[in-house]
Enzyme design. Structure first.
Site, mmCIF file in Angstrom:
data_model
loop_
_atom_site.group_PDB
_atom_site.id
_atom_site.type_symbol
_atom_site.label_atom_id
_atom_site.label_comp_id
_atom_site.label_asym_id
_atom_site.label_seq_id
_atom_site.Cartn_x
_atom_site.Cartn_y
_atom_site.Cartn_z
ATOM 1 N N CYS A 126 0.839 -1.205 0.000
ATOM 2 C CA CYS A 126 0.000 0.000 0.000
ATOM 3 C C CYS A 126 0.879 1.262 0.000
ATOM 4 O O CYS A 126 1.521 1.551 -1.004
ATOM 5 C CB CYS A 126 -0.963 -0.062 1.191
ATOM 6 S SG CYS A 126 -2.379 1.031 1.023
ATOM 7 N N HIS A 153 -3.485 -5.734 1.000
ATOM 8 C CA HIS A 153 -2.764 -6.011 2.251
ATOM 9 C C HIS A 153 -2.717 -7.505 2.579
ATOM 10 O O HIS A 153 -3.602 -7.996 3.277
ATOM 11 C CB HIS A 153 -3.471 -5.292 3.412
ATOM 12 C CG HIS A 153 -3.300 -3.819 3.404
ATOM 13 N ND1 HIS A 153 -2.290 -3.175 4.066
ATOM 14 C CD2 HIS A 153 -4.021 -2.848 2.801
ATOM 15 C CE1 HIS A 153 -2.380 -1.872 3.884
ATOM 16 N NE2 HIS A 153 -3.427 -1.647 3.116
ATOM 17 N N GLU A 163 -0.830 -8.908 4.702
ATOM 18 C CA GLU A 163 -0.599 -9.065 6.148
ATOM 19 C C GLU A 163 -1.899 -8.952 6.943
ATOM 20 O O GLU A 163 -1.928 -9.283 8.124
ATOM 21 C CB GLU A 163 0.435 -8.041 6.629
ATOM 22 C CG GLU A 163 -0.073 -6.637 6.957
ATOM 23 C CD GLU A 163 -0.405 -5.779 5.742
ATOM 24 O OE1 GLU A 163 -0.387 -6.284 4.611
ATOM 25 O OE2 GLU A 163 -0.724 -4.589 5.939
#
Lengths: 233, 82
Positions: free
Chosen positions: A86, A203, A205
């Site tokens: 990002c 994302h 994660e």
């Protein structure tokens, strides 16, 4: 094995990365403040999501000149694995470690939702645990995620298999409707020439536990950790 | 050395989608300014630059644009020295 997570003023996904690597993957993870000049010899570097320097001027434009970025560039130059998520992707483009740029979403909206991406390259150190064509569900949260580059750059990315992920619909088609931000050719993530730097807007994660709604990000983390383990003597 | 007032205009490159410009264009048209088209929204950066001459001030400002103020992939810039 140690993963360095660079924290800029305004980073807000640094702890997400920390928890994903430390708690989920069981890897030693630590923060490096943007004013540091040294990364202290990590095995991989993560530039997390957020709004470094309030996104003033352009997203990532100011962070790119943080003292720590010289070490990040040097680390990448030596072949070290660098992952930018990002805002981290925006910073890597601004820093010239990846080609192109991220501009405001064509919808003019900040988009926070779960999208589908298709794995386009399953041979990189970040994607080896996936298979080409696999469709993943990743969350996005960005206002400036539209990937742009001139046509020769885009053609070069495609020809050298450096488009890592592409936004697609449930049937795996890269349609305009499946593209949350107007990115050129539905590009969601790209690799550098050498394949050791990956930038992506979604994302991974935040997709590592059932509680989060998707565990599709685990493949990326496992790929990364796996390639580090392989590289270790 | 003297101080020069410099204005830098940064605009989205031609051909690049400008959602901000489009939004402003829609708003203007809905306010009945039907004659508008091709609205682009950029950024004005005003700064004072100490330099030996106006030309030197311009050169420094252009360097600032290339390095930080504009992204050459997505933006064009113009420098004016007062």
């Amino acid at each position: 094995m140690r993963v360095a997570i660079v924290t800029f003023p305004g980073s807000n996904c640094d702890y997400d990365c920390y928890k994903a690597f430390r708690d989920v993957m069981g890897v030693d993870a630590g923060f490096v403040w943007h004013e540091e000049r040294s990364l202290d010899d990590p095995d991989a570097v993560i530039l997390p999501g957020g709004f470094s320097y309030g996104d003033h001027l352009r997203a990532g434009a100011i962070a790119r000149f943080s003292p720590v970025m010289d070490s990040v560039a040097e680390f990448a130059e030596k072949g070290g694995l660098v992952l930018g998520v990002c805002n981290g992707f925006q910073i890597l483009c601004e820093a010239g470690l990846l080609p192109g740029a991220l501009v405001r979403n064509d919808s003019r909206q900040f988009r926070g939702e779960t999208v589908r991406v298709r794995v386009e390259n399953d041979a990189s150190p970040f994607t080896s645990e996936y298979r080409r064509g696999q469709i993943l569900r990743f969350p996005i949260a960005h206002g400036e995620g539209s990937y742009v580059a001139d046509d020769p750059t885009l053609d070069g990315l495609e020809a050298s298999d450096r488009v890592a992920f592409r936004y697609v619909d449930a049937d795996g088609r890269a349609t305009a409707e499946a593209n949350p931000n107007g990115s050129a050719r539905n590009i969601a993530g790209i690799l550098n020439e050498r394949g050791n730097v990956l930038g992506l807007m979604p994302h991974p994660e935040r997709a590592v536990e059932e509680l989060l709604g998707s565990t599709d990000g685990l493949g990326l983390l496992r790929s990364l950790v796996g390639s580090l383990a392989e590289a270790a003597p | 050395m003297s101080e020069f007032a410099v204005e830098v205009r940064v605009v989205p490159r031609a051909g690049l989608l400008d959602p901000q410009g489009n939004a402003v264009e829609h708003a203007l048209r809905s306010l009945d300014f039907k004659e508008v088209a091709d609205v682009r929204v950029g950024r004005l950066i005003r700064l004072n630059v100490e330099a030996a001459s106006a030309e030197a001030a311009r050169e420094r400002a252009e360097e600032m644009c290339r390095k930080l103020l504009a992204n050459p992939v997505t933006e064009d810039f113009r420098v004016e020295v007062a």
